[in-house]
Design a protein around this motif. Structure first.
Motif, PDB file in Angstrom:
ATOM      1  N   THR A 237     -10.653  -8.287   1.894  1.00 18.64           N
ATOM      2  CA  THR A 237      -9.884  -7.171   1.351  1.00 18.64           C
ATOM      3  C   THR A 237      -9.946  -5.944   2.251  1.00 18.64           C
ATOM      4  O   THR A 237     -10.826  -5.820   3.108  1.00 18.64           O
ATOM      5  CB  THR A 237     -10.419  -6.787  -0.038  1.00 18.64           C
ATOM      6  N   ASN A 238      -9.016  -5.016   2.023  1.00 17.37           N
ATOM      7  CA  ASN A 238      -9.021  -3.748   2.759  1.00 17.37           C
ATOM      8  C   ASN A 238     -10.323  -2.998   2.537  1.00 17.37           C
ATOM      9  O   ASN A 238     -10.850  -2.354   3.452  1.00 17.37           O
ATOM     10  CB  ASN A 238      -7.845  -2.869   2.312  1.00 17.37           C
ATOM     11  N   TRP A 239     -10.860  -3.054   1.310  1.00 15.76           N
ATOM     12  CA  TRP A 239     -12.109  -2.354   0.990  1.00 15.76           C
ATOM     13  C   TRP A 239     -13.237  -2.858   1.888  1.00 15.76           C
ATOM     14  O   TRP A 239     -14.020  -2.058   2.414  1.00 15.76           O
ATOM     15  CB  TRP A 239     -12.451  -2.579  -0.486  1.00 15.76           C
ATOM     16  N   GLU A 240     -13.315  -4.163   2.083  1.00 11.82           N
ATOM     17  CA  GLU A 240     -14.376  -4.733   2.910  1.00 11.82           C
ATOM     18  C   GLU A 240     -14.249  -4.284   4.369  1.00 11.82           C
ATOM     19  O   GLU A 240     -15.231  -3.928   5.016  1.00 11.82           O
ATOM     20  CB  GLU A 240     -14.327  -6.257   2.836  1.00 11.82           C
ATOM     21  N   VAL A 241     -13.024  -4.293   4.868  1.00  5.19           N
ATOM     22  CA  VAL A 241     -12.804  -3.891   6.260  1.00  5.19           C
ATOM     23  C   VAL A 241     -13.158  -2.422   6.455  1.00  5.19           C
ATOM     24  O   VAL A 241     -13.849  -2.055   7.418  1.00  5.19           O
ATOM     25  CB  VAL A 241     -11.345  -4.173   6.669  1.00  5.19           C
ATOM     26  N   GLU A 242     -12.694  -1.568   5.523  1.00  9.95           N
ATOM     27  CA  GLU A 242     -12.966  -0.144   5.639  1.00  9.95           C
ATOM     28  C   GLU A 242     -14.461   0.147   5.536  1.00  9.95           C
ATOM     29  O   GLU A 242     -14.979   1.059   6.190  1.00  9.95           O
ATOM     30  CB  GLU A 242     -12.198   0.608   4.551  1.00  9.95           C
ATOM     31  N   ARG A 243     -15.157  -0.623   4.717  1.00 14.22           N
ATOM     32  CA  ARG A 243     -16.562  -0.327   4.475  1.00 14.22           C
ATOM     33  C   ARG A 243     -17.482  -0.887   5.562  1.00 14.22           C
ATOM     34  O   ARG A 243     -18.478  -0.267   5.924  1.00 14.22           O
ATOM     35  CB  ARG A 243     -16.975  -0.902   3.106  1.00 14.22           C
ATOM     36  N   TYR A 244     -17.140  -2.047   6.117  1.00 12.40           N
ATOM     37  CA  TYR A 244     -18.095  -2.735   6.973  1.00 12.40           C
ATOM     38  C   TYR A 244     -17.698  -2.871   8.434  1.00 12.40           C
ATOM     39  O   TYR A 244     -18.543  -3.157   9.291  1.00 12.40           O
ATOM     40  CB  TYR A 244     -18.347  -4.170   6.429  1.00 12.40           C
ATOM     41  N   LEU A 245     -16.439  -2.675   8.787  1.00 16.77           N
ATOM     42  CA  LEU A 245     -15.981  -2.953  10.145  1.00 16.77           C
ATOM     43  C   LEU A 245     -16.780  -2.198  11.196  1.00 16.77           C
ATOM     44  O   LEU A 245     -17.275  -2.787  12.161  1.00 16.77           O
ATOM     45  CB  LEU A 245     -14.489  -2.612  10.284  1.00 16.77           C
ATOM     46  N   GLU A 246     -16.969  -0.923  11.025  1.00 11.81           N
ATOM     47  CA  GLU A 246     -17.641  -0.112  12.041  1.00 11.81           C
ATOM     48  C   GLU A 246     -19.161  -0.118  11.892  1.00 11.81           C
ATOM     49  O   GLU A 246     -19.902  -0.223  12.866  1.00 11.81           O
ATOM     50  CB  GLU A 246     -17.143   1.330  11.955  1.00 11.81           C
TER      51      GLU A 246
ATOM     52  N   THR B  89       0.844  -1.191   0.000  1.00 15.21           N
ATOM     53  CA  THR B  89       0.000   0.000   0.000  1.00 15.21           C
ATOM     54  C   THR B  89       0.883   1.246   0.000  1.00 15.21           C
ATOM     55  O   THR B  89       2.040   1.203   0.423  1.00 15.21           O
ATOM     56  CB  THR B  89      -0.921   0.042   1.235  1.00 15.21           C
ATOM     57  N   ASN B  90       0.324   2.350  -0.472  1.00 13.61           N
ATOM     58  CA  ASN B  90       1.037   3.634  -0.500  1.00 13.61           C
ATOM     59  C   ASN B  90       2.384   3.526  -1.211  1.00 13.61           C
ATOM     60  O   ASN B  90       3.385   4.108  -0.779  1.00 13.61           O
ATOM     61  CB  ASN B  90       1.236   4.177   0.919  1.00 13.61           C
TER      62      ASN B  90
END
Length: 481
Positions: free
Chosen positions: A470-479, A163-164
């Motif tokens: 994926t990172n997208w799933e974690v960022e979108r659904y974790l909280e 990443t980055n």
């Protein structure tokens, strides 16, 4: 196949060519793998029927994980036995950045039947070109690669968890003369070392996107082209290591930006060297009378049948053109990102999946088709095989074009069914290829053995993707989930 400049024709020539060497490097597979051999061992193998090579290279994936289910060539039942590697003396090169060590490519035979393996990349393409030759044609091709370049090393990329990553240059600068002044030694080394490695380059420039380059490989016979394509990637990655750069041939490393294409140019010639796709001299002024439409007036009848063959079967061989999960992310954006995702064709149209290049925009001898579907992550052997096999099938069956060129359609025709869309995921593409009625299964295309094995490798890739978080799933659904 067009031989390399160092190619030898006899065992005696080979001995003399290696007189000052102590070791030789041999390479295999669509993801380039290989090993060093002592000169004595190599000469013994070259003089005989080849040498044993572990079949596991056909039994594991890009990261050396064994495939999810047992496949044809290499499995527990046969103990991951050796297969026979046959050295191609016509592929002789020396690696200029690696002490000028001798380098050869190999193809594989079944140890029992001594027949070519049905899934060996070089063997599959050789079989396709042999079929063309039997019909009086010689296959020619060119490949253009687009690739992002990152100011990273294997270690720094891993430490950043991929990443980055820092692009080699900022901004969108296609065909820039200024951006090549940055990292100038790396830019020139890509070209110069390729030529020294006997991988001829036609063009080399920046492409739109941060740190993106494009390299067009010089047109040549199809098997030599596939060799050059896979070896250009090897060259770029090797040169990149020297300069602290990772050139990435991943099809879509970033969302919101164009992906990396692997455009393929193709044509057929007869035994006299005449371009079969070209119209006759008499047809050059007004075009061919029996052409299907205006876009095909300046290509031959054989070329029109060839084009129809590609269009008829392209959706059934998509995994051979776009083999990765990520490759379909490039196609989802469609024309907005210069990535055709439908069964379309058109004269000099970069919006179409198959671009017809013919007079009046080029001389008759340069008449060809550009297949714009593959990404830079393609296996060039399988991609070229799929294109030529479908095209030859079209000529054999004298297929008609399925409809008008892309200029006759509107954007709405993609949603109303008038334009046939290509599969939008590796899962869908693999399922389509493996259907009993798939054109890919026909003996004159890939056949059942290839489809079962290669399809199994793609099902493995899909399985790993479906199991990944994926990172997208974690960022979108974790909280918020």
């Amino acid at each position: 196949m067009a031989a390399t400049s160092l190619a030898v024709k006899s065992f005696g020539d080979l001995q003399r060519a290696l007189v000052g060497d102590i070791k030789v490097k041999v390479a295999v597979d669509g993801v380039l793998r290989g090993k060093f051999m002592s000169k004595e061992k190599f000469l013994s193998a070259a003089k005989s029927d080849g040498f044993g090579f572990c079949s596991v290279i056909f039994g594991w994936d890009i990261h050396d994980a064994v495939y999810s289910r047992e496949l044809l060539i290499s499995n527990k039942a046969n103990g991951y036995r050796d297969i026979i590697a046959v050295i191609d003396l016509s592929s002789f090169r020396r690696i200029p950045w690696e002490h000028n060590v001798p380098f050869f490519l190999v193809s594989f035979l079944d140890p029992d039947t001594k027949e070519p393996l049905s899934v060996d990349p070089r063997g599959v393409l050789k079989s396709a070109t042999d079929r063309a030759q039997a019909a009086g044609y010689e296959c020619f091709s060119g490949v253009e690669y687009e690739y992002f370049n990152f100011k990273e090393t294997a270690h720094s990329a891993a430490e950043k968890n991929y990443t980055n990553l820092e692009p080699l240059t900022p901004g969108m600068h296609g065909y820039s003369l200024l951006r090549t002044q940055l990292n100038n030694e790396y830019f020139h080394a890509l070209f110069d070392e390729s030529v020294r490695f006997d991988v001829a380059i036609e063009g080399h420039h920046t492409e739109t996107g941060p740190g993106v380059l494009e390299t067009a490989l010089a047109y040549t016979s199809a098997l030599r082209m596939a060799d050059n394509a896979i070896l250009f990637k090897y060259t770029a990655k090797s040169v990149g290591m020297k300069y602290g750069v990772i050139p990435s041939f991943m099809a879509k490393p970033w969302g919101g930006l164009p992906g990396c294409s692997g455009h393929v140019h193709i044509s057929l010639r007869n035994k006299e060297g005449r371009n079969i796709f070209a119209v006759s001299d008499a047809e050059l002024k007004t075009g061919r009378d029996n052409a299907a439409n205006e876009d095909t007036k300046f290509i031959s009848q054989e070329a029109e049948w060839f084009l129809a063959g590609i269009l008829d079967g392209i959706a059934d061989v998509m995994p051979a053109l776009v083999p990765t999960i990520n490759g379909y992310k490039r196609l989802v954006g469609g024309e907005a990102f210069w990535a055709p995702n439908a069964v379309t064709y058109g004269y000099d149209s970069r919006a179409a999946s198959i671009r017809i290049i013919s007079p009046p925009s080029c001389p008759p001898a340069a008449t060809r088709m550009e297949v714009r579907i593959p990404g830079a992550d393609m296996n060039p052997y399988f991609a070229l095989s799929a294109i030529f096999l479908l095209g030859l099938r079209g000529i054999n069956k004298k297929l008609s074009l399925p409809g008008p060129p892309i200029s006759h359609f509107t954007p709405e025709d993609r949603s109303n069914g008038k334009i046939k869309m290509l599969p939008t995921s590796l899962e869908a593409a693999t399922a389509r290829m493996m259907r009993p009625e798939s054109i890919a299964r026909e003996p004159e295309v890939f056949g059942d053995d290839f489809v079962e094995h290669y399809g199994g490798t793609r099902e493995h890739e899909v399985k790993l993707w479906n199991e990944a978080v994926t990172n997208w799933e974690v960022e979108r659904y974790l909280e918020l989930a």
